[in-house]
Design a protein around this motif. Structure first.
Motif, short mmCIF file in Angstrom:
data_model
loop_
_atom_site.label_atom_id
_atom_site.label_comp_id
_atom_site.label_asym_id
_atom_site.label_seq_id
_atom_site.Cartn_x
_atom_site.Cartn_y
_atom_site.Cartn_z
N ASP A 58 26.07 -48.49 67.86
CA ASP A 58 25.73 -49.88 68.14
C ASP A 58 25.48 -50.62 66.82
O ASP A 58 25.23 -50.02 65.78
N VAL A 59 25.55 -51.95 66.88
CA VAL A 59 25.60 -52.75 65.67
C VAL A 59 24.25 -52.85 64.97
O VAL A 59 24.16 -52.82 63.74
N SER A 60 23.16 -52.97 65.72
CA SER A 60 21.84 -53.20 65.13
C SER A 60 20.83 -52.22 65.70
O SER A 60 21.06 -51.61 66.76
N THR A 61 19.70 -52.10 65.03
CA THR A 61 18.68 -51.16 65.49
C THR A 61 17.28 -51.66 65.15
O THR A 61 17.09 -52.37 64.15
N ALA A 62 16.33 -51.30 65.99
CA ALA A 62 14.90 -51.55 65.74
C ALA A 62 14.19 -50.22 65.87
O ALA A 62 14.45 -49.45 66.80
N TYR A 63 13.26 -49.96 64.95
CA TYR A 63 12.69 -48.62 64.82
C TYR A 63 11.19 -48.73 64.55
O TYR A 63 10.74 -49.60 63.82
N ALA A 64 10.42 -47.83 65.18
CA ALA A 64 8.98 -47.76 64.93
C ALA A 64 8.59 -46.30 64.75
O ALA A 64 9.06 -45.42 65.48
N ASN A 65 7.73 -46.06 63.78
CA ASN A 65 7.32 -44.69 63.46
C ASN A 65 5.80 -44.64 63.29
O ASN A 65 5.19 -45.53 62.69
N LEU A 66 5.20 -43.59 63.81
CA LEU A 66 3.78 -43.33 63.64
C LEU A 66 3.62 -41.91 63.13
O LEU A 66 4.22 -40.98 63.67
N GLU A 67 2.79 -41.75 62.08
CA GLU A 67 2.66 -40.44 61.45
C GLU A 67 1.20 -40.17 61.08
O GLU A 67 0.55 -41.02 60.45
N TYR A 68 0.71 -39.00 61.47
CA TYR A 68 -0.62 -38.54 61.07
C TYR A 68 -0.45 -37.53 59.94
O TYR A 68 0.32 -36.56 60.06
N ASP A 120 8.86 -40.80 66.32
CA ASP A 120 9.87 -41.78 65.96
C ASP A 120 10.44 -42.41 67.23
O ASP A 120 10.79 -41.70 68.17
N ASN A 121 10.56 -43.72 67.25
CA ASN A 121 11.12 -44.44 68.40
C ASN A 121 12.12 -45.47 67.91
O ASN A 121 11.89 -46.14 66.90
N GLY A 122 13.23 -45.63 68.64
CA GLY A 122 14.23 -46.60 68.23
C GLY A 122 15.03 -47.17 69.38
O GLY A 122 15.19 -46.54 70.44
N LEU A 123 15.53 -48.38 69.18
CA LEU A 123 16.41 -49.07 70.12
C LEU A 123 17.67 -49.49 69.39
O LEU A 123 17.61 -49.95 68.24
N PHE A 124 18.81 -49.35 70.05
CA PHE A 124 20.09 -49.75 69.47
C PHE A 124 20.67 -50.88 70.32
O PHE A 124 20.64 -50.82 71.56
N PHE A 125 21.22 -51.90 69.66
CA PHE A 125 21.67 -53.08 70.40
C PHE A 125 22.71 -53.85 69.59
O PHE A 125 22.98 -53.52 68.44
N GLY A 126 23.28 -54.89 70.23
CA GLY A 126 24.15 -55.82 69.53
C GLY A 126 25.62 -55.66 69.82
O GLY A 126 26.41 -56.58 69.61
N ARG A 127 26.04 -54.48 70.29
CA ARG A 127 27.46 -54.26 70.57
C ARG A 127 27.81 -54.64 72.00
O ARG A 127 28.73 -55.40 72.26
N GLU A 128 27.06 -54.11 72.94
CA GLU A 128 27.28 -54.42 74.35
C GLU A 128 26.07 -55.07 74.99
O GLU A 128 26.19 -55.72 76.03
#
Length: 287
Positions: free
Chosen positions: A174-184, A224-232
């Motif tokens: 997919d064209v774009s991505t949004a990502y969030a990470n949490l680390e101890y 780790d969490n992510g979303l992919f978007f922008g293509r469809e």
């Protein structure tokens, strides 16, 4: 899989303590194979020795590509130590224009890309830190049909140790991505040679060289969490409960704070891939 040569030049200006603006330009030259997924899982080491043994030829692969680029960025850094942050925050924003020339099939595209990163570090004790990160990469006018392999390269680095099976690649391209990470993070070892009292026989130059080898070892757990978007699908049409990719695990990190170097490795306990069967097989990674 690709092998590449890249180079860049830049000029930068420090606007105020911790605030840096940079203008840059560069180019990348790459040779790319299309890897057979089943053979890759069993013989991953051959990627480095003889990638042609686990790749296959199509009308589009293997191929040679040239990718010049230019852009500008701003960085606001309020971390106590950029190489080993324990408190503070960091913000990064970059815009770039990229051209990709497929030298093998005489195809070319150009696109715009914006990257934004926000990090925060919260110390709970001298040895314990929670690190949080949000990152987004948005691309405009990208030809995802003819250059989808590029998106797989770009997007697959977001997750540590994520096992990419064939069914996942459509989403990863997919064209774009949004990502969030949490680390101890928990500091197990911290070696400062000055504190060991062994420098009494060293002259000043040798002592400074030895102190550059100070190191620390952290244990950490991450999500780790992510979303992919922008293509469809557009970003605002996504449902995090259905479309969220997740990777969770633990590892160990070696840090040389004065050298700005280090490495980490770990094990992934949990993968969530939307629309696909649960995949909780242990996966090891190193970076």
């Amino acid at each position: 899989f690709s092998r590449l040569i890249t180079g860049s030049v830049y000029t930068e200006k420090l606007l105020s303590p911790g605030t840096l603006v940079r203008i840059f330009s560069g180019a990348e030259y790459s040779y790319i194979w299309r890897v057979d997924i089943d053979r890759w899982e069993n013989q991953a080491w051959q990627l480095w020795t003889d990638p042609e043994k686990i790749s296959f030829t199509t009308d589009l692969f293997p191929r040679q590509e040239r990718s010049p680029f230019f852009g500008a960025s701003v960085r606001i850094d309020r971390r106590d130590n950029p190489n080993d942050p324990r408190r503070g925050g960091h913000f990064f924003l970059e815009g770039r224009r990229v051209w990709i020339d497929n030298l093998s099939q005489d195809q070319s595209i150009s696109y715009n890309q914006v990257t934004s990163t926000l990090q925060r570090f919260f110390p709970f004790s001298r040895k314990q830190v929670v690190a949080a990160q949000i990152k987004a990469v948005v691309r405009d006018r990208f030809d995802a049909e003819n250059f989808s392999h590029r998106l797989i390269f770009y997007n697959s680095d977001f997750f540590r140790g994520f096992r990419y099976t064939g069914e996942v690649y459509r989403t990863l391209s997919d064209v774009s991505t949004a990502y969030a990470n949490l680390e101890y993070r928990f500091r197990m070892v911290e070696i400062r040679y000055r504190d060991l009292g062994i420098d009494f026989q060293m002259d000043e130059r040798v002592r400074k060289m030895v102190e550059r080898l100070d190191y620390s070892v952290d244990l950490f757990g991450f999500l780790d969490n992510g979303l992919f978007f922008g293509r469809e699908r557009a970003f605002f049409s996504l449902n995090p409960m259905e479309d969220l990719f997740t990777s969770a695990g633990a590892g160990v990190r070696l840090i040389y704070p004065r050298l700005g170097q280090g490495g980490s490795g770990g094990v992934i306990f949990y993968h969530r891939k939307p629309g696909l069967p649960m995949d909780n097989r242990l996966t090891f990674y190193a970076r």
